[in-house]
Design an enzyme around this catalytic site. Structure first.
Site, PDB file in Angstrom:
ATOM      1  N   PHE A   1       0.851  -1.196   0.000  1.00  0.00           N
ATOM      2  CA  PHE A   1       0.000   0.000   0.000  1.00  0.00           C
ATOM      3  C   PHE A   1       0.884   1.242   0.000  1.00  0.00           C
ATOM      4  O   PHE A   1       1.757   1.397   0.849  1.00  0.00           O
ATOM      5  CB  PHE A   1      -0.879  -0.006   1.256  1.00  0.00           C
ATOM      6  CG  PHE A   1      -1.801   1.191   1.378  1.00  0.00           C
ATOM      7  CD1 PHE A   1      -2.724   1.491   0.382  1.00  0.00           C
ATOM      8  CD2 PHE A   1      -1.747   2.019   2.499  1.00  0.00           C
ATOM      9  CE1 PHE A   1      -3.576   2.586   0.495  1.00  0.00           C
ATOM     10  CE2 PHE A   1      -2.605   3.108   2.629  1.00  0.00           C
ATOM     11  CZ  PHE A   1      -3.516   3.388   1.620  1.00  0.00           C
ATOM     12  N   GLY A   2       0.639   2.123  -0.977  1.00  0.00           N
ATOM     13  CA  GLY A   2       1.344   3.404  -1.034  1.00  0.00           C
ATOM     14  C   GLY A   2       0.363   4.543  -0.832  1.00  0.00           C
ATOM     15  O   GLY A   2      -0.744   4.528  -1.386  1.00  0.00           O
ATOM     16  N   TYR A   3       0.734   5.511  -0.016  1.00  0.00           N
ATOM     17  CA  TYR A   3      -0.146   6.662   0.233  1.00  0.00           C
ATOM     18  C   TYR A   3       0.597   7.982   0.058  1.00  0.00           C
ATOM     19  O   TYR A   3       0.028   9.062   0.222  1.00  0.00           O
ATOM     20  CB  TYR A   3      -0.745   6.575   1.655  1.00  0.00           C
ATOM     21  CG  TYR A   3       0.338   6.493   2.714  1.00  0.00           C
ATOM     22  CD1 TYR A   3       0.885   5.263   3.090  1.00  0.00           C
ATOM     23  CD2 TYR A   3       0.867   7.647   3.277  1.00  0.00           C
ATOM     24  CE1 TYR A   3       1.910   5.183   4.020  1.00  0.00           C
ATOM     25  CE2 TYR A   3       1.883   7.578   4.209  1.00  0.00           C
ATOM     26  CZ  TYR A   3       2.398   6.349   4.571  1.00  0.00           C
ATOM     27  OH  TYR A   3       3.428   6.287   5.489  1.00  0.00           O
ATOM     28  N   GLY A   4       1.906   7.907  -0.262  1.00  0.00           N
ATOM     29  CA  GLY A   4       2.710   9.122  -0.463  1.00  0.00           C
ATOM     30  C   GLY A   4       3.450   8.984  -1.780  1.00  0.00           C
ATOM     31  O   GLY A   4       2.836   8.729  -2.818  1.00  0.00           O
ATOM     32  N   SER A   5       4.766   9.095  -1.727  1.00  0.00           N
ATOM     33  CA  SER A   5       5.535   9.046  -2.981  1.00  0.00           C
ATOM     34  C   SER A   5       5.370   7.702  -3.691  1.00  0.00           C
ATOM     35  O   SER A   5       5.539   7.618  -4.914  1.00  0.00           O
ATOM     36  CB  SER A   5       7.013   9.316  -2.705  1.00  0.00           C
ATOM     37  OG  SER A   5       7.581   8.273  -1.944  1.00  0.00           O
TER      38      SER A   5
ATOM     39  N   GLU B   1      12.756   3.910   2.302  1.00  0.00           N
ATOM     40  CA  GLU B   1      11.919   4.450   3.383  1.00  0.00           C
ATOM     41  C   GLU B   1      12.636   4.417   4.732  1.00  0.00           C
ATOM     42  O   GLU B   1      11.997   4.419   5.777  1.00  0.00           O
ATOM     43  CB  GLU B   1      10.597   3.662   3.464  1.00  0.00           C
ATOM     44  CG  GLU B   1       9.793   3.618   2.174  1.00  0.00           C
ATOM     45  CD  GLU B   1       9.224   4.966   1.756  1.00  0.00           C
ATOM     46  OE1 GLU B   1       8.921   5.782   2.636  1.00  0.00           O
ATOM     47  OE2 GLU B   1       9.122   5.206   0.538  1.00  0.00           O
TER      48      GLU B   1
HETATM   49  C1  SIN Z   1       4.333   5.972   0.905  1.00  0.00           C
HETATM   50  O1  SIN Z   1       4.484   6.578  -0.135  1.00  0.00           O
HETATM   51  O2  SIN Z   1       3.479   5.074   0.992  1.00  0.00           O
HETATM   52  C2  SIN Z   1       5.208   6.228   2.107  1.00  0.00           C
HETATM   53  C3  SIN Z   1       5.579   7.642   2.306  1.00  0.00           C
HETATM   54  C4  SIN Z   1       6.444   8.230   1.220  1.00  0.00           C
HETATM   55  O3  SIN Z   1       7.449   7.604   0.840  1.00  0.00           O
HETATM   56  O4  SIN Z   1       6.144   9.329   0.735  1.00  0.00           O
END
Ligand code: SIN
Length: 175
Positions: free
Chosen positions: A5-9, A84
């Site tokens: 699951f990704g929620y940012g980059s 990360e």
């Molecule tokens: C993500 O993208 O899920 C983690 C936070 C990031 O790397 O911006």
């Protein structure tokens, strides 16, 4: 674990191969610019702010779930661990996919207490910090704009992200 699951980059730049991608909702979590970044979008002397997941029973966070080849999952996670490494740890979350399937996924969460954690503050403080920071992966403002744009493209509403984007735009106009 075959889902990530990704929620940012990880939404706009997963950086790993996947077999399937879906919008996904993590209930009981909210996305917040509460993690400091000293290795990507800021520097130790001037940390930027990037998103993490924060527990909140009343909220949910929509991002992207990627199904990966189980044979490649270990290598993908080892590479993500490096990317990360600035305070994030792997954990499992339950997701509801756009087609209503429920799956367990691996995600990266920066918890309170990690050395780069900044926590919440007034939106003005967050926006100013984001506008002033940059690091090896680029400007912190670029990270926020990319996130806001990809969420718009996906039809995802996130008042925290869009509110910060508007505030930064206002500050840049001198308002
Ligand atoms: C993500 O993208 O899920 C983690 C936070 C990031 O790397 O911006």
């Amino acid at each position: 674990m075959a889902w990530i699951f990704g929620y940012g980059s990880i939404i706009w730049n997963p950086g790993f191969p996947y077999l399937e991608r879906s919008l996904a909702r993590a209930e009981g979590w909210k996305r917040r610019f509460w993690q400091g970044s000293t290795d990507h979008r800021g520097l130790p002397e001037r940390p930027g702010r990037v998103v993490t997941l924060v527990r909140d029973r009343r909220e949910s966070c929509v991002g992207l779930a990627y199904r990966v080849d189980p044979a490649r999952a270990r290598l993908i996670c080892e590479r993500l661990d490096v990317r990360e490494k600035g305070g994030y740890q792997r954990r499992e979350v339950e997701l509801q996919l756009a087609d209503s399937r429920r799956v367990q996924a691996l995600t990266y969460v920066a918890r309170p207490g990690n050395p780069d954690y900044l926590g919440g503050d007034r939106p003005q403080v967050l926006a100013r910090q984001i506008l002033q920071a940059s690091g090896p992966s680029g400007q912190n403002w670029d990270y926020l704009q990319r996130l806001a744009q990809v969420l718009r493209d996906l039809g995802v509403d996130d008042p925290h992200v869009f509110g910060l984007e508007s505030l930064c735009q206002r500050l840049l106009r001198g308002g």
